[in-house]
Enzyme design. Structure first.
Site, short mmCIF file in Angstrom:
data_model
loop_
_atom_site.label_atom_id
_atom_site.label_comp_id
_atom_site.label_asym_id
_atom_site.label_seq_id
_atom_site.Cartn_x
_atom_site.Cartn_y
_atom_site.Cartn_z
N GLU A 1 0.84 -1.27 -0.08
CA GLU A 1 0.06 0.10 0.02
C GLU A 1 0.67 1.39 0.02
O GLU A 1 0.71 2.19 -0.87
CB GLU A 1 -1.01 0.03 1.30
N HIS B 1 2.46 1.49 -3.75
CA HIS B 1 1.30 2.11 -4.31
C HIS B 1 1.55 3.97 -4.07
O HIS B 1 1.53 4.39 -5.09
CB HIS B 1 -0.11 1.83 -3.68
N TYR C 1 2.74 6.86 -6.68
CA TYR C 1 1.96 8.33 -6.85
C TYR C 1 2.88 9.38 -6.80
O TYR C 1 2.97 10.32 -7.39
CB TYR C 1 0.74 8.45 -6.06
N GLU D 1 -10.64 -0.20 -0.20
CA GLU D 1 -10.30 -0.89 -1.53
C GLU D 1 -10.88 -1.06 -2.68
O GLU D 1 -10.29 -0.60 -3.90
CB GLU D 1 -9.79 -2.27 -1.03
N GLU E 1 -5.52 -3.92 -5.70
CA GLU E 1 -6.56 -3.73 -4.82
C GLU E 1 -7.85 -4.49 -4.94
O GLU E 1 -8.54 -4.73 -4.14
CB GLU E 1 -6.94 -2.08 -5.08
N HIS F 1 -7.12 -7.46 -2.87
CA HIS F 1 -7.23 -7.05 -1.37
C HIS F 1 -8.63 -6.97 -1.05
O HIS F 1 -9.02 -7.21 0.06
CB HIS F 1 -6.61 -5.42 -1.32
FE LIG Z 1 -2.77 0.20 -2.31
FE LIG Z 2 -5.01 -2.34 -1.00
#
Ligand SMILES: [Fe+2]
Ligand SMILES: [Fe+2]
Length: 369
Positions: free
Chosen positions: A115, A119, A123, A199, A233, A236
């Protein structure tokens, strides 16, 4: 010895709290799905630097400011969500599982590591490629001051913190007359619902704009990153949804009814905040109406992952965005390998000619077609 030290040593030596430690034995599956999720998670592993963002610059640099602004703000919202899903969301759900669930904990911990470290970092890589330091600072300040975004974070993280408190109580205060196992399970269920809303609903709603570009063949490298995140995601939300359903099934009919009401109340609370957040980002590019349809579409998906019926009436989602969700380069069937559009980064030196852009070829984006 001062009071604090006495309390600490009591916790350490209390014989009731003594547990027999065991190792994770992967030779004995804990259930019939966790090891599948384990395999899928690891087969999907990727790093933020695997996708070079430089090729996007020729498109980004000629986009109108209002479109750049909406794109960046949307990714900033996703950054906030990923940050706290990694910092507390996944870890607290993992810790709440009974001690013997070593494989389930491993899967959740792996998801938690993705995460923030992958992730949210991705970004940031997009921001660092597209924007100046000053613009990045302004963007993060915008998020820190945005009422609806802060309210969404408070709602979601609030349930995580409540479960964190119950994890402590279960560990150290379970003999206290005020402690109840049912209350613990309710806190656990609510945190899992918050996790699936984040999520499958909030993340996915944020994928609208990058997919809107990707579906038109623009900002493709950022789109590839979104594809990789979206695929993560997806599993998840499925996995935590499955765990939530197991907890829900242990409740009495009466409690299930009460919690079903709560699931819907919480949904509407988040929906209200999300709608205002969407307007604050997408009014400037005349897409709020379209994004809100996608928000309702994903709310229904999240409910289905949790085993509940859809809440909103079905609507037609923008086909460009749906196309972005369904291309063959992605793996929305949840148990296949890396998408065939994914390639490890091959880097080369930048040349002066890389910075010569042909403005004629750039299509203007936004609500006007
Ligand atoms: Fe994520
Ligand atoms: Fe996630």
């Amino acid at each position: 010895m001062d009071k604090k030290a006495t309390k600490q040593s009591k916790i350490k030596l209390d014989p009731i709290k003594r547990v027999k430690y065991e190792g994770a034995n992967w030779n004995e599956p804990e259930d019939d799905y966790t090891q599948h999720f384990y395999e899928q998670n690891l087969s999907q592993f990727w790093r933020p630097e695997d996708v070079s963002l430089q090729p996007d610059l020729n498109v980004w640099s000629v986009l109108p400011e209002n479109i750049q602004d909406a794109y960046a703000k949307n990714l900033l919202v996703l950054t906030f969500l990923d940050t706290h899903q990694g910092d507390i969301g996944m870890p607290v759900v993992s810790r709440s599982l009974d001690d013997h669930f070593h494989q389930r904990k491993a899967v959740l911990n792996f998801m938690g590591a993705m995460e923030n470290a992958v992730h949210a970092k991705s970004y940031s890589n997009i921001f660092m490629t597209y924007m100046s330091n000053q613009k990045i600072d302004e963007l993060f300040h915008w998020g820190e001051k945005h009422t609806n975004l802060q309210n969404i974070m408070s709602l979601i993280v609030g349930y995580y913190k409540e479960l964190d408190r119950y994890n402590y109580l279960k560990q150290f205060e379970s003999n206290d007359p005020g402690y109840s196992e049912t209350d613990f399970n309710i806190a656990q269920f609510k945190a899992m619902v918050a996790s699936v809303y984040l999520e499958t609903w909030l993340f996915y709603s944020g994928f609208y704009y990058p997919l809107f570009f990707y579906g038109q063949g623009k900002l493709m490298q950022a789109g590839e990153i979104i594809n990789l995140i979206l695929r993560d995601e997806s599993i998840h939300g499925l996995y935590v949804g499955r765990l939530a359903q197991e907890v829900f099934e242990t409740f009495s009919n009466e409690l299930q009814e009460q919690l079903t009401q709560w699931v819907h109340d919480f949904l509407l609370e988040l929906y209200h905040e999300q709608n205002e957040l969407v307007e604050s980002i997408y009014d400037a590019v005349e897409l709020s109406h379209d994004v809100k349809i996608f928000v309702r579409y994903n709310a229904n998906k999240a409910l289905m992952n949790l085993g509940f019926d859809p809440y909103f009436e079905p609507e037609d989602v923008n086909p460009v965005v749906l196309n972005g969700l369904n291309t063959e380069t992605k793996t929305m069937d949840n148990f296949s390998m890396k998408g065939n559009g994914y390639q490890k980064m091959k880097s080369e030196m930048l040349k002066d000619s890389d910075f010569v852009f042909d403005r004629e070829k750039i299509i203007t984006f936004g609500g006007k077609k």
